[in-house]
Each structure stands twice: as C-alpha cells, then as structure tokens.
Write a protein that holds these residues in place. Structure first.
Motif, PDB file in Angstrom:
ATOM      1  N   CYS A   1      29.414  36.523  28.141  1.00 24.91           N
ATOM      2  CA  CYS A   1      30.292  35.565  28.805  1.00 24.91           C
ATOM      3  C   CYS A   1      29.712  35.218  30.165  1.00 24.91           C
ATOM      4  O   CYS A   1      29.209  36.088  30.866  1.00 24.91           O
ATOM      5  CB  CYS A   1      31.692  36.147  29.002  1.00 24.91           C
ATOM      6  SG  CYS A   1      32.562  36.464  27.471  1.00 24.91           S
ATOM      7  N   VAL A   2      29.801  33.929  30.515  1.00 23.35           N
ATOM      8  CA  VAL A   2      29.354  33.464  31.825  1.00 23.35           C
ATOM      9  C   VAL A   2      30.595  33.010  32.581  1.00 23.35           C
ATOM     10  O   VAL A   2      31.327  32.141  32.107  1.00 23.35           O
ATOM     11  CB  VAL A   2      28.338  32.308  31.706  1.00 23.35           C
ATOM     12  CG1 VAL A   2      27.881  31.866  33.093  1.00 23.35           C
ATOM     13  CG2 VAL A   2      27.140  32.720  30.856  1.00 23.35           C
TER      14      VAL A   2
ATOM     15  N   ILE B   1      27.844  32.449  23.217  1.00 24.60           N
ATOM     16  CA  ILE B   1      28.014  32.638  24.645  1.00 24.60           C
ATOM     17  C   ILE B   1      29.293  31.926  25.071  1.00 24.60           C
ATOM     18  O   ILE B   1      29.469  30.734  24.822  1.00 24.60           O
ATOM     19  CB  ILE B   1      26.828  32.052  25.449  1.00 24.60           C
ATOM     20  CG1 ILE B   1      25.483  32.475  24.861  1.00 24.60           C
ATOM     21  CG2 ILE B   1      26.955  32.412  26.925  1.00 24.60           C
ATOM     22  CD1 ILE B   1      25.225  33.958  24.842  1.00 24.60           C
ATOM     23  N   GLY B   2      30.182  32.657  25.701  1.00 26.25           N
ATOM     24  CA  GLY B   2      31.392  32.065  26.251  1.00 26.25           C
ATOM     25  C   GLY B   2      31.136  31.631  27.676  1.00 26.25           C
ATOM     26  O   GLY B   2      30.533  32.362  28.452  1.00 26.25           O
TER      27      GLY B   2
ATOM     28  N   LYS C   1      32.856  43.041  24.170  1.00 28.05           N
ATOM     29  CA  LYS C   1      31.849  44.096  24.105  1.00 28.05           C
ATOM     30  C   LYS C   1      30.517  43.581  24.617  1.00 28.05           C
ATOM     31  O   LYS C   1      29.596  44.349  24.827  1.00 28.05           O
ATOM     32  CB  LYS C   1      31.717  44.596  22.677  1.00 28.05           C
ATOM     33  CG  LYS C   1      32.965  45.321  22.217  1.00 28.05           C
ATOM     34  CD  LYS C   1      32.822  45.831  20.805  1.00 28.05           C
ATOM     35  CE  LYS C   1      34.111  46.549  20.432  1.00 28.05           C
ATOM     36  NZ  LYS C   1      34.402  46.537  19.044  1.00 28.05           N
ATOM     37  N   GLY C   2      30.433  42.257  24.823  1.00 29.87           N
ATOM     38  CA  GLY C   2      29.204  41.648  25.308  1.00 29.87           C
ATOM     39  C   GLY C   2      29.070  41.749  26.814  1.00 29.87           C
ATOM     40  O   GLY C   2      29.964  42.215  27.512  1.00 29.87           O
ATOM     41  N   SER C   3      27.942  41.297  27.294  1.00 30.52           N
ATOM     42  CA  SER C   3      27.666  41.313  28.726  1.00 30.52           C
ATOM     43  C   SER C   3      28.419  40.191  29.429  1.00 30.52           C
ATOM     44  O   SER C   3      28.712  39.157  28.843  1.00 30.52           O
ATOM     45  CB  SER C   3      26.170  41.128  28.963  1.00 30.52           C
ATOM     46  OG  SER C   3      25.458  42.190  28.389  1.00 30.52           O
ATOM     47  N   VAL C   4      28.716  40.410  30.703  1.00 33.63           N
ATOM     48  CA  VAL C   4      29.361  39.398  31.525  1.00 33.63           C
ATOM     49  C   VAL C   4      28.395  39.019  32.640  1.00 33.63           C
ATOM     50  O   VAL C   4      27.903  39.884  33.361  1.00 33.63           O
ATOM     51  CB  VAL C   4      30.682  39.914  32.119  1.00 33.63           C
ATOM     52  CG1 VAL C   4      31.304  38.880  33.045  1.00 33.63           C
ATOM     53  CG2 VAL C   4      31.656  40.287  31.013  1.00 33.63           C
TER      54      VAL C   4
ATOM     55  N   ASP D   1      39.365  34.085  23.547  1.00 34.21           N
ATOM     56  CA  ASP D   1      38.085  33.403  23.341  1.00 34.21           C
ATOM     57  C   ASP D   1      36.905  34.335  23.611  1.00 34.21           C
ATOM     58  O   ASP D   1      35.865  34.234  22.986  1.00 34.21           O
ATOM     59  CB  ASP D   1      37.971  32.178  24.265  1.00 34.21           C
ATOM     60  CG  ASP D   1      38.961  31.085  23.917  1.00 34.21           C
ATOM     61  OD1 ASP D   1      39.386  31.005  22.749  1.00 34.21           O
ATOM     62  OD2 ASP D   1      39.316  30.307  24.832  1.00 34.21           O
ATOM     63  N   ALA D   2      37.062  35.248  24.546  1.00 36.34           N
ATOM     64  CA  ALA D   2      35.975  36.148  24.930  1.00 36.34           C
ATOM     65  C   ALA D   2      35.674  37.200  23.866  1.00 36.34           C
ATOM     66  O   ALA D   2      34.569  37.732  23.816  1.00 36.34           O
ATOM     67  CB  ALA D   2      36.297  36.829  26.252  1.00 36.34           C
TER      68      ALA D   2
END
Length: 81
Positions: free
Chosen positions: A40-41, A5-6, A58-61, A33-34
């Motif tokens: 990512c938060v 998790i970023g 490609k992950g959720s934000v 970094d993302a």
C-alpha cells in the motif's frame, strides 16, 4: 499475475506510474481495500485513519511523503524484485 498495489486516492501520479510499470493498482477508499493488496502507498497525512499501520494488510506500507512518483515506483520494485 501482477502484484496488487493499493494507492490512496490523492496519489494519482503514483497510481499512473505504477500502472505504466505493469502493476495492478486499486484505490484505497476503505480498510477493506487494503486487505487484498501486496503493498500500500499512503500519503502519511492521515496516519492510521484507515487502519493500514496495523494488521489490516500483510503487505508492505510505503509512505509517499516527500517522494516523487518515480521514487515510489523504485521502492515498490525493490519489494518484488
């Protein structure tokens, strides 16, 4: 392997809460970094400054604006469980 998790640097309380739940957490300092994050938060204060709202990740934000650290953790948990 735990999900990565970023988290934006200003969200240290969220970073600590996610680490306590067993997530691998990295601070988002640049767009690069993302790329390796499953989610990512962000604070939402600087919309798209890091390019996270496009195809950088490609992950959720998750926008943490107005959310407590526990509420952010709940949203992250829902993504992966």
């Amino acid at each position: 392997m735990p999900n990565t998790i970023g988290v934006e640097q200003s969200l240290s309380n969220v970073e600590a809460a996610l680490k306590a739940k067993g997530y691998e957490v990295i601070q988002l300092r640049s767009e690069a970094d993302a790329k390796s994050c499953d989610a990512c938060v962000i604070t939402g204060q600087d919309d798209n400054v890091m390019g996270i709202s496009d195809t950088t990740t490609k992950g959720s934000v998750i926008d943490a604006t107005g959310l407590s650290a526990d509420e952010v953790c709940e949203r992250v948990d829902k993504l992966f469980h």
